[in-house]
Each structure stands twice: as structure tokens, then as C-alpha cells.
Design an enzyme around this catalytic site. Structure first.
Site, PDB file in Angstrom:
ATOM      1  N   GLU A 100      52.575  21.911  11.099  1.00  0.00           N
ATOM      2  CA  GLU A 100      52.316  21.498  12.482  1.00  0.00           C
ATOM      3  C   GLU A 100      51.273  20.396  12.555  1.00  0.00           C
ATOM      4  O   GLU A 100      50.701  20.149  13.614  1.00  0.00           O
ATOM      5  CB  GLU A 100      51.893  22.699  13.323  1.00  0.00           C
ATOM      6  CG  GLU A 100      52.955  23.774  13.343  1.00  0.00           C
ATOM      7  CD  GLU A 100      52.708  24.844  14.385  1.00  0.00           C
ATOM      8  OE1 GLU A 100      51.828  24.675  15.242  1.00  0.00           O
ATOM      9  OE2 GLU A 100      53.403  25.858  14.327  1.00  0.00           O
TER      10      GLU A 100
ATOM     11  N   LYS B 141      57.595  31.278  24.411  1.00  0.00           N
ATOM     12  CA  LYS B 141      58.415  30.350  23.622  1.00  0.00           C
ATOM     13  C   LYS B 141      59.853  30.495  24.099  1.00  0.00           C
ATOM     14  O   LYS B 141      60.493  31.519  23.828  1.00  0.00           O
ATOM     15  CB  LYS B 141      58.347  30.726  22.144  1.00  0.00           C
ATOM     16  CG  LYS B 141      56.984  30.504  21.480  1.00  0.00           C
ATOM     17  CD  LYS B 141      56.984  31.168  20.104  1.00  0.00           C
ATOM     18  CE  LYS B 141      55.875  30.675  19.213  1.00  0.00           C
ATOM     19  NZ  LYS B 141      55.779  31.479  17.965  1.00  0.00           N
TER      20      LYS B 141
HETATM   21  C1  2PG Z   1      53.496  30.655  16.140  1.00  0.00           C
HETATM   22  C2  2PG Z   1      54.329  29.413  15.962  1.00  0.00           C
HETATM   23  C3  2PG Z   1      53.583  28.164  16.305  1.00  0.00           C
HETATM   24  P1  2PG Z   1      56.434  29.511  14.431  1.00  0.00           P
HETATM   25  O1  2PG Z   1      53.505  31.569  15.317  1.00  0.00           O
HETATM   26  O2  2PG Z   1      52.834  30.780  17.158  1.00  0.00           O
HETATM   27  O3  2PG Z   1      52.357  28.067  15.602  1.00  0.00           O
HETATM   28  O4  2PG Z   1      54.858  29.332  14.654  1.00  0.00           O
HETATM   29  O5  2PG Z   1      57.116  28.532  15.324  1.00  0.00           O
HETATM   30  O6  2PG Z   1      56.655  29.255  12.974  1.00  0.00           O
HETATM   31  O7  2PG Z   1      56.750  30.919  14.822  1.00  0.00           O
HETATM   32 MG    MG Z   2      52.182  32.888  16.651  1.00  0.00          MG
END
Ligand code: 2PG
Ligand code: MG
Length: 449
Positions: free
Chosen positions: A205, A337
Site C-alpha cells: 500500500e 469496504k
Molecule cells: C485492511 C486492508 C487495507 P486488505 O486489512 O484493512 O489495509 O488490507 O485489503 O489486504 O484486506
Molecule cells: Mg484491516
């Protein structure tokens, strides 16, 4: 303005890890078009909706030809003729069409791209930016950003156990100032690592690749970077962590590989509470594994009055899980998300559940991202109050920070900024989650010498 859907097309594009991903385009009867691209996680919760991949030899099994075909095929056929402006009905249709709880038939990546592209098409038809199309004239709250300085965990070859070492900027006057401070800290952290001969590039990231011997060394270096950048740790720049504990914990056992030790759930709570006592930490995400609701409750009980306790893998943007966690006193904030659920409406429902529980919300990107800017507009359009999109490097990250800057500038005097007071509590209502410290919102924490 005629927002009837007349065409849907899928396109196979590429993400920030060089993996294939799904773009959808939605055309309306008035000629407007909206596009959106699905992101992808690396440290995923087991309760997430399915990111449909083809398997096989090509691109390590990550190809998305089936999901892309679903966009232009079955999904397109089902939503053509529907009104894109009726997002809830459209998303209900998508959920019913897939017919599985985890969107395993059509793929949450395919479904999400269409759901978001429809929202973009409607905004285009209205001739307004997406945040205004979603939130109207009231959409004026710029989010308090969490910005990564070191990456770790699944995003950096498990070089350290902890996944995200981030900063937040209490007392920043506005979003732009929060970025200014972060830029200085990011630079100072890089300089410290260069001097120590431990600069090893950047993680998934954009955060510095961690070359530390212990997890705590990363915290110490971060505090030194804040000071070197000229800021007072805690008051001007503080720390937010994503432990991503599901990556190394299961059945109440936590294996810290870097330090070669194993802890039980109480041990993890004690370890993190110790860090919170010694370092200016204001927010901790996934402190325990997704299967450890009891640990989450114990941690929230122990420190939830001082720090924001965020559920990511634990709550997977799921309204029912948020309500359940609130009833158990496990966590006081939820990461949002959109691809963990697959539609805009379900993501919104998780946020509404958070609001009702007095939980804070944080809109978040994934570790696999693209130039897609939708999440910035969701954060502002819905007045969520916080935004996490990774570090302060790489354009799939910077594009999002820059979009928020653009919106802040466009709002001018009408722009409001969510300060540290928003941590652990609903942004608009300001329900108590954290007790403000004597000097305002920032808890006073003993710092390193
Ligand atoms: C998280 C995300 C972003 P990933 O764990 O919060 O940092 O990671 O998209 O790999 O789940
Ligand atoms: Mg996370």
C-alpha cells in the site's frame, strides 16, 4: 435526465498488484455513463463476499474472465431496463440474481462493479460529483484520514506481524493540513530508515517496507519520525494500527512470528494495552482474530474508552455483525469496504447499523487498488467521518487523497473537517465512544524519551 439502464459492459483491467480485476460500465438512456473497478484484499476476512477468480495457471489463478463475462452477460441482462437512480431496488435485484449469501455464483467483484458504476452513471446524469449525488447539499464533511507509514503482515511478506502502522493528525485544521503533516512524517520515516541502512522499498500500500527486529521497534521508529518531522507525538500526529490479527491468530492462539512467541487472547489484550500505555495510539483495528469475539469484548472493555477499536475482518461490512458486536460491547467502530459485501446498499446498511450503535465508521480501500475513486465519494457523500486508503505513495493511493483535496477545495467555506473527536463515535451525532482527554479529544499518553 432519463436514468433507465440501457447497457452494461464488463472490461478486464489491472490493479496495483498487477493482477486482473473487473471494471463495469453502465449506460443510461440519456447517454450518461458510469464506470467503477472492483478492488481486492490480501488479508481478507472469512466472512467476506467472494472475489471470484478463475483459478488455473494464468496469472497465478487470479484471472477474472468469468466475473467480467458475468457483468456484460447475466448481470447486464437482469438490470437493463431498470432505473439506475433506484439504487436500493437495483442492488436488491443484484443480490437476488446471485442468490447466494456470499455472492459466490456471480462474484462480489462483478456485482460490486455494476452497483458502483450505476451510482456513477446517475451522478453523471445529474451533472454533479458522486458525493453530491449521494449526499446532496449536506455532504460537506471531509474525513479524518488514517495514513500508513510502514506496511507489514500480508502486505510485506510478513516481515513484521502487524499489518498497518498508520498516523492520524489530531488538531489539523482541515484535510489538506492532515496530508501536509503526514507527508513530513512519511519523509522523516524514510530518512530514518535510510540512515539506519534499512530502507528496503515500499510494501503493497506504499508504506515503507519494514525492516525491524520487533513489532515495537516499528512503533518506536514511528514516534521518532513524528518528532523528526517537527510534530508533538500524540497532540499533533498520533498512531493508528491495523493489527490484522486474523492473519496470525486462530482459536485463541496468536503466533507472533517476528518475536517467536505465542500468546493467548488475554496475552494479546495485555500486549496491546501495554503499547497503548506507552505510545500515542488512538485507534486499533482487528486487535484480535475474526473468531475471537470474546477477545474483542475484553479489549474494548479494557481500552475502548481511550482508543477506537475497529472491526474489519471481524465485522466484514456486515450490518448484522455490527449489531451483534454492539450488543456484546465488542469494538466501537467498523471498517467499511464495499467489496466485502458487494453492493452499495449493503455497505450503506452496515454504516447505518454503526450509526445506530454509536459506532464510528471508516471507509477503507483494499490493498489491491486502482485509479477508482468511489470510496472517497462514499466517505464524503455519506458523512462517514474517516477514510483509510493506504500510504502516502503510489498513485492508486494518492489519487484518492487528491480527490478529497479537490472536493475540500470545491466546497470552500462550506467544507467541514472531521477531527480526532470522531474516533470511536458516530461522526455526525458525536455520540460518546471515547472520553475526551483534558486537552480536548486527544488522550494524554506517556511518550518515549
Ligand atoms: C485492511 C486492508 C487495507 P486488505 O486489512 O484493512 O489495509 O488490507 O485489503 O489486504 O484486506
Ligand atoms: Mg484491516
Amino acid at each position: 435526465m432519463n436514468t433507465e439502464i440501457v447497457g452494461v459492459q464488463g472490461l478486464r483491467v489491472w490493479d496495483s498488484r498487477g493482477r486482473p480485476t473487473v471494471e463495469a460500465a453502465v449506460w443510461l438512456a440519456d447517454g450518461s455513463v458510469g464506470r467503477a473497478i472492483a478492488p481486492a484484499g490480501a488479508s481478507t476476512g472469512s466472512g467476506e463476499a467472494l472475489d471470484l477468480r478463475d483459478g488455473g495457471a494464468a496469472f497465478g489463478g487470479y484471472d477474472v474472465r468469468r466475473a467480467v463475462a458475468n457483468v456484460g452477460g447475466e448481470i447486464g441482462a437482469a438490470v437493463t431496463g431498470m432505473d439506475a437512480a433506484g439504487q436500493e431496488a437495483l442492488d436488491r435485484r443484484l443480490v437476488e440474481l446471485d442468490g447466494t449469501p456470499g455472492k459466490t455464483r456471480l462474484g462480489a467483484n462483478a456485482v460490486l462493479a455494476v452497483s458502483l458504476a450505476a451510482a456513477h452513471a446517475v451522478a453523471a446524469s445529474r451533472g454533479v460529483p458522486l458525493y453530491r449525488s449521494l449526499g446532496g447539499e449536506d455532504a460537506t464533511l471531509l474525513p479524518f484520514p488514517q495514513i500508513q507509514i510502514f506496511g507489514g503482515g500480508a502486505h510485506a511478506g510478513r516481515r513484521v506481524d502487524i499489518q498497518d502502522f498508520m498516523v492520524v493528525c489530531p488538531g489539523a485544521e482541515n484535510f489538506a493540513e492532515a496530508l501536509d503533516r503526514t507527508a513530513e512524517v512519511y519523509r522523516a520515516a524514510g530518512a530514518l530508515m535510510r540512515e539506519a541502512g534499512s530502507l528496503a522499498g515500499v510494501a503493497d500500500e506504499g508504506g515503507w517496507w519494514p525492516t525491524f527486529d520487533t513489532n515495537e521497534q516499528a512503533l518506536e521508529t514511528l514516534v521518532r519520525a513524528i518528532e523528526r518531522a517537527g510534530f508533538t507525538p500524540g497532540d499533533e500526529v498520533a498512531i493508528a494500527l491495523d493489527i490484522a490479527a486474523s492473519e496470525f491468530g486462530r482459536n485463541g492462539r496468536y503466533r507472533l512470528g517476528l518475536e517467536g512467541r505465542e500468546l493467548d487472547s488475554d496475552g494479546m489484550v495485555g500486549l496491546l494495552a501495554g503499547w497503548i500505555a506507552r505510545y500515542p495510539i488512538l485507534s486499533v483495528e482487528d486487535p484480535l482474530a475474526e473468531d475471537d469475539a470474546q477477545g474483542f469484548a475484553a479489549f474494548t472493555q479494557a481500552v475502548g474508552d481511550r482508543v477506537q477499536v475497529v472491526g474489519d475482518d471481524f465485522l466484514v461490512t456486515d450490518a448484522a455483525r455490527v449489531r451483534d458486536a454492539a450488543a456484546r460491547g465488542a469494538a466501537n467502530a467498523v471498517l467499511l469496504k464495499p467489496n466485502q459485501r458487494g453492493t452499495l446498499t449493503e455497505t450503506r446498511a452496515a454504516f447505518e447499523a454503526a450509526r445506530q450503535a454509536g459506532f464510528a465508521g471508516i471507509v477503507s480501500a483494499r490493498s489491491g487498488e486502482t485509479e477508482d475513486l468511489t470510496i472517497v465519494h462514499l466517505a464524503i457523500g455519506w458523512g462517514v467521518g474517516q477514510l483509510k486508503v493506504g500510504s502516502f505513495a503510489r498513485s492508486e493511493r494518492m489519487a484518492k487523497w487528491n480527490e478529497a483535496l479537490r472536493i475540500e477545495a470545491a466546497l470552500g467555506a462550506r467544507a467541514r473537517f472531521a477531527g480526532a473527536g470522531v474516533l470511536g463515535r458516530d461522526a455526525e451525532e458525536g455520540r460518546p465512544g471515547l472520553r475526551p482527554g483534558p486537552a480536548g479529544a486527544v488522550p494524554q499518553t506517556p511518550l518515549l524519551k
